[in-house]
Scaffold this active site. Structure first.
Site, short mmCIF file in Angstrom:
data_model
loop_
_atom_site.label_atom_id
_atom_site.label_comp_id
_atom_site.label_asym_id
_atom_site.label_seq_id
_atom_site.Cartn_x
_atom_site.Cartn_y
_atom_site.Cartn_z
N VAL A 93 20.75 -8.63 -27.81
CA VAL A 93 20.91 -9.73 -26.85
C VAL A 93 22.20 -10.49 -27.15
CG1 VAL A 93 19.93 -11.93 -26.06
CG2 VAL A 93 18.45 -9.94 -26.41
N ARG A 134 8.99 -21.13 -26.97
CA ARG A 134 8.76 -21.06 -25.53
C ARG A 134 7.52 -21.85 -25.08
NH1 ARG A 134 9.34 -14.63 -24.87
NH2 ARG A 134 11.61 -14.46 -25.04
N CYS A 191 11.52 -11.00 -20.92
CA CYS A 191 12.23 -10.31 -19.84
C CYS A 191 11.31 -9.91 -18.68
CB CYS A 191 12.95 -9.08 -20.38
SG CYS A 191 12.03 -8.12 -21.58
N GLN A 250 8.84 -0.55 -18.70
CA GLN A 250 9.92 -1.31 -19.32
C GLN A 250 10.97 -0.42 -19.97
OE1 GLN A 250 6.68 -4.72 -20.53
NE2 GLN A 250 8.64 -4.77 -21.56
N GLU A 307 3.62 -8.08 -25.79
CA GLU A 307 4.17 -8.28 -24.45
C GLU A 307 3.13 -8.76 -23.44
OE1 GLU A 307 7.32 -7.79 -24.23
OE2 GLU A 307 7.85 -7.53 -22.13
N LYS A 343 2.43 -12.42 -23.85
CA LYS A 343 3.55 -13.26 -23.39
C LYS A 343 3.60 -13.34 -21.88
CE LYS A 343 6.39 -11.33 -26.74
NZ LYS A 343 7.67 -10.75 -27.12
N HIS A 383 13.52 -3.33 -16.03
CA HIS A 383 12.05 -3.27 -16.08
C HIS A 383 11.52 -3.21 -14.65
CE1 HIS A 383 12.44 -3.98 -20.22
NE2 HIS A 383 11.89 -5.16 -20.36
#
Lengths: 373, 373, 373, 373
Positions: free
Chosen positions: C19, C114, C153, C180, C206, C209, C246
């Protein structure tokens, strides 16, 4: 020769790695060897193999290995006669020496000792006689065990494919472009992001290994040393998005003229010396020739001879050298784990005096041999 | 030289095929050419291009082409000065002749006429002077138009990479192993089931084309004919699961000794004769050399110079011949559509007397040229 | 509003990671931000960025970053106003807090903060107003800087695609199956041996999230907290052998009946609140609808809106819930680096009072804004 | 029940296609059936099978089929009791009827007759009793033969996985997202250029088939008709770059509450009615549950039960419906050729009265059954 009453206890060094896993898999049902000890880094030691291993093969983890405790790579921790080494080159050199010193035969896939003058680098069908170097090695190093190496995965395919041409016509030069499978880099190995919609014209150290190891294997044992072949070898290597199976595009310059048909005949008639054809892991035909214009292909041909045959195709004249052709070798079977196991079988067979009695071997159904009276 | 007031009207034959689509895409914004007519098989004729085409490129279908009606491949149906042919070899030969006879210049990617003695087979940076064959062709065939061909996609990469070595050191022999992209087989082309977890050591007719076309391109124009180069070329081709970008593993035997550094210098200094460097589609550097050990790679390097540069790497000694290296060519741009367009630009530039005034060309920002006073 | 005389100095934390690299690439030419400092683990510190990084992107490493020295992730080492964090979750939490405490705004892609009640989790087009949480955060934590997070994402693609439906019809439930891309796992990330001829029905953490972050983003800011949406979300995730992009297969239960045409209209008309449409990284259309039966596809649609648009297709009735459709999000642009940058732009724009003067912003060509009189 | 003295002569319609090849491969060593006739389009007729076929399977073309002459798809050309149809839907409908009329049992993989009210759509473990529709069919159509269909490849995996849940808890709704393998599209099928670095959210007609066929299979035979299940099914299909093995992400709404553990128990205890478990092609366990978090995976799990088991994993609560899980079905074995063969075995077994004597069947080593006294 009589079948031994019991299988020979063996172990695997580096058992949790990619080559180690393939060794475990192939040894699980071996007719001569009983898998008794699995060694890996200290981090894994003490845990059952099934837990310590991130199993990556598609074939299931064999039950025989599942609950074996992982031990450290120390001779004292492994009560076996013979060990197979799938260790990384970073640690293999010294560990393997300790096992040989402790009286065990070490069949290694690591590169560390391959080019040592007193270490035989063996493909049974090609140079079984180089095994005599073990005596030199023991005498020189004062070992009761030994180290016997197999070559790099690409080299094994190349040298095996070249052997019939060398014997029949003589070789004066070789170029080989490789398309090598992902498993050659171990696991996790190549990042998927690097080979999606891509190929890579590089594998670290590979070209040098192919160029030197091939000549040692095809060389002649003379007294206490191998006199390597002297023709030039040029390798141009690539990594491609294929799971298993290294494809080689080979051109050869021959000492004696040969047509493609002559070469095909040499490939097809090739068998290797006794007692090699009778070893449990030896394929019926070391080299299988396919006549279709678009073969061999890795996915479709890699399991020929249970992964131990080299598959050759597209034999045709080369405008620059003399002949060109494609050859395929299963890199983790014939090119690694299967190679080490076949070498171990050769070692055991030779020690058992089996070379004087191969007929009985094959008729006896490949039971573990022992020296005859 | 002055910029022409208007762009030159051009058309595409075989506009719905894979090469045709790439031609349409590259011509949509061309500074010299205006895309006016798109021809394809009778089946498609009459429908708007966007409807008649199964667009396979990732880049969008250009608006300029979307509504153009597809016409049949007949000279009378296309009111243009110049046509690009992306036709299949099965039909290209005769159709292209009809267009040349009707007074149009045909820039073809098809193989049919490539080896005709009076058809120039052009890579502008390499053999722009071969374009003089057009006069021979017209005289001999009574045409007012012409056929100008570009080579096979692999050959273009190979011949362009070899040119600096040929000029600087002389070449005595070449072996090339290719790893060719899927788009080289057109669309739909290679079945996904054939290249998943696989590579294929075969591309129909490719080895023969590489071996003959390379020698014609690198040959010398002598009077009314090209005298091809006479050194042997040996190709060993493979299809790999990569979308675009043919990777070549090349070994060369040189007439004069050269170190890898000498060769790199020759690659980097190479530019091609005037007026080629100033043509709109010519890349700033025809050959780009990368110094990383693992480059060039198809996915990462194919768009160098907007797909018109050949990327070379891994220049090193070859134990069998003299030097070996990798070269990458974008097969549908430099190796097909871009090649035909650059050839057309060369033709237009030469006719406009542009070769005597290249400086003004580049300073004038690549406007469509016309002969100056 | 007037353009600021100078760009805002910014830095990147975790600059050598996947990233981080994308952040470096996108910030290299940013109209408002000047990339001044790159931080990574101590191991890399002190070396030039080009040396310390194993660059994996296909686009070249920008010259602006090449020679910047890598510094440790310490506030004292970075003389900037704002930092982007591409840090791994293992270390991100505490480091980011230190930067916020030291007075810098931290735009983070890490998951650590987050779901903190006082950390805004922002997709500018969806919930720009949640940015007010920064004041709460500062008051509560005594910081002069702040932490502003973007979501996972997949969540970003999902929440953005759901927003027009939520606003227009109301949502009562969502199931989403994801396909993904590999780059979502970072670099080296997924082993090629795991995804050759394979897909994997699992991505660690995932599903949790997606199920929680989506509801926070779509929630309502009420006083000092976000009241999350209360409908159930069910995610079934998969890793597939695609580099970037994705793909989401979404079914929604709506509060109010809607036909596919109604939904398409809602998608196409959606723009997001001022000043979002005028931010430099905002795409012209946050959601692009394609009408072909087989789109969106990752490779062909991921770069829509320079990777910042979500592409929707196949809108049709769902026999179990109400509507189903496919959505594609570029996971490392809209789903990570681009998200953080767009959030930073929003923060800067809001602070500059830009929301009252967006017209002038867009007419002024997206220069860095400052508060007007 | 006694073993029949001789195997039952069978033929294959559409023998050169993808499903046809898999049928030929699986029938070559079948304990009950003898492959006697291979039919294909008129174009292939008259040539030996090995010549007429572009063999795409990795497993070799069986010797038993190699020299069989290809005949036209006419009842008169095939002297067999039973035919398997791998014909394309474009031609299957009428041809299959002619064979049934001529007295042969047609086990078809084509979609044409699947939803006919009097054609049984069978998964032996699920709805063996629907085979009684054959009598209705014969009476209604005046045939002495019959048509027995298997479902679409995805449907078979779905319906088989749902069956234990339906029996144990009742089902009120199902959503399924599929990741389907390339071989599902036949050969050559999907273009490699379409699925390199890509997935496609579309398979023509597939969603409709999954939504209707599942309900018929899970329906109840009532008098002369099947009363289909009435719960809603929603399918969201994708093509992914995997050779074989369709992966399904399934969510179900249950009539009765069930924990993941309850569901796992139902899956694992499921066997199917007699005489199904004893049929030669039936796997030991129709559904195999794996407990690893990242399984099932197509490449690693598709050959479970020689390709006839459905592998289930990741059973967990679904926040929107009740439970969600992954299921994998080998699309050309359990989903096509193996399905048709297992159906044929069921038909033969039922006719032989085998259902009253299954114990003897299995102890007799699966010899071809005949009605006992």
């Amino acid at each position: 020769m009589k079948a031994r009453a019991e299988k020979i206890p063996v172990g695997v060094l580096g058992a949790t790695g990619a080559v180690g896993q393939r060794l475990v898999r192939m040894l699980a049902d071996h007719p001569w060897f009983a898998l008794r000890a699995l060694a890996a880094s200290d981090r894994s030691a003490g845990r059952p193999y099934a837990e310590a291993t991130r199993w990556y093969l598609d074939e299931p983890l064999p039950d025989a290995a599942r609950d074996l405790p992982v031990v450290p790579c120390e001779p004292a921790a492994m009560d076996v006669e013979l060990v197979f080494s799938g260790l990384d080159a970073g640690v293999a050199g010294e560990i393997e020496e300790r096992f040989a010193e402790a009286g065990m035969d070490v069949l290694t896939n690591a590169r560390n000792h391959r080019m040592d003058a007193d270490v035989p680098l063996i493909i049974p069908e090609v140079n079984a006689d180089h095994l005599d170097l073990v005596d030199v090695q023991r005498a020189r190093r004062g070992w009761t065990g030994s180290i016997v190496a197999n070559a790099n995965c690409s080299t094994i395919g190349l040298a095996l494919a070249l052997r019939p041409l060398q014997l029949t016509f003589g070789i004066q030069g070789v170029t080989v472009a490789t398309l090598q499978a992902l498993s050659g880099a171990g696991y996790p190995g190549v990042a998927s992001l690097d080979v999606t919609d891509n190929v890579i014209p590089f594998v670290g150290g590979e070209e040098e290994k192919i160029q030197s190891e091939t000549l040692k294997i095809l060389g002649r044992l003379s007294g206490e040393a191998v006199e390597p072949e002297s023709f030039p070898v040029s390798a141009l290597v690539h990594r491609v998005p294929v799971r298993d199976g290294h494809l080689l595009a080979i051109s050869v310059k021959l000492a004696e003229r040969a047509s493609p048909e002559d070469a095909v005949r040499a490939f097809e008639e090739f068998r290797g010396p006794e007692p090699v054809p009778g070893l449990p892991t030896s394929p019926a035909r070391p080299i299988v020739v396919r006549s279709e214009p678009d073969r061999p292909q890795p996915r479709r041909d890699r399991m020929e001879g249970e992964g131990m045959s080299v598959v050759v195709g597209r034999v045709r004249p080369c405008p620059v050298l003399d002949l060109k052709f494609s050859a395929l070798v299963h890199n983790t079977i014939r090119g690694a784990a299967g190679a080490a196991i076949q070498n171990a079988e050769l070692l055991v067979a030779v020690r058992s005096g089996i070379q004087r009695s191969t007929v009985s071997l094959t008729t006896q159904g490949r039971a573990a041999p022992s020296a005859g009276p």
